[in-house]
Design a protein around this motif. Sequence first.
Motif, PDB file in Angstrom:
ATOM      1  N   CYS A  73     -10.715  25.758  28.843  1.00 22.84           N
ATOM      2  CA  CYS A  73     -11.998  25.360  29.407  1.00 22.84           C
ATOM      3  C   CYS A  73     -12.122  23.835  29.341  1.00 22.84           C
ATOM      4  O   CYS A  73     -11.884  23.244  28.292  1.00 22.84           O
ATOM      5  N   CYS A  76     -15.121  23.092  26.590  1.00 20.80           N
ATOM      6  CA  CYS A  76     -14.975  23.417  25.168  1.00 20.80           C
ATOM      7  C   CYS A  76     -13.537  23.350  24.678  1.00 20.80           C
ATOM      8  O   CYS A  76     -13.309  23.342  23.474  1.00 20.80           O
ATOM      9  N   CYS A 107     -14.035  31.375  30.122  1.00 18.64           N
ATOM     10  CA  CYS A 107     -14.090  30.789  28.781  1.00 18.64           C
ATOM     11  C   CYS A 107     -14.888  31.708  27.858  1.00 18.64           C
ATOM     12  O   CYS A 107     -16.017  32.072  28.172  1.00 18.64           O
ATOM     13  N   CYS A 110     -18.320  29.491  26.524  1.00 18.61           N
ATOM     14  CA  CYS A 110     -19.467  29.170  27.377  1.00 18.61           C
ATOM     15  C   CYS A 110     -19.582  30.045  28.614  1.00 18.61           C
ATOM     16  O   CYS A 110     -20.541  29.952  29.360  1.00 18.61           O
TER      17      CYS A 110
END
Length: 118
Positions: A73, A76, A107, A110
């Motif tokens: 991601c 993150c 992800c 998130c």
Amino acid sequence: MKRDEVQVNWTGLSEEIMQGIGEWREQHPRATFREIEAEIDKRMSELRAKMISDTAMASGQAEWETGAIGVVCPKCGEKLEKKGKKKRKLATQGGREVELIREYGVCPQCGQGIFPPG
Ligand SMILES: [Zn+2]
């Protein structure tokens, strides 16, 4: 799709296009330079779109499946979970739409859904 199969498809399609251009020329013996150019561009963009789509799919899939690229991601840095293959539409410069079937990742942190780069 294997590389050989892809190239056989391209050869078939390019032969069709070239034959089509020859036939079009016979039907339009008075076509202007511009008209000929436009017709060839239109037909070649078909082959172009197919080549882009096949090439992008072949390389993208291989990288994702062998883990040669770390698909994380961008926000993150979490490793994405594979969510199966999905269709993705991209526009080429010739004004054609190319449909790619790509592995799609989400992800776990998130929930951001991403197609691997390529
Ligand atoms: Zn994330």
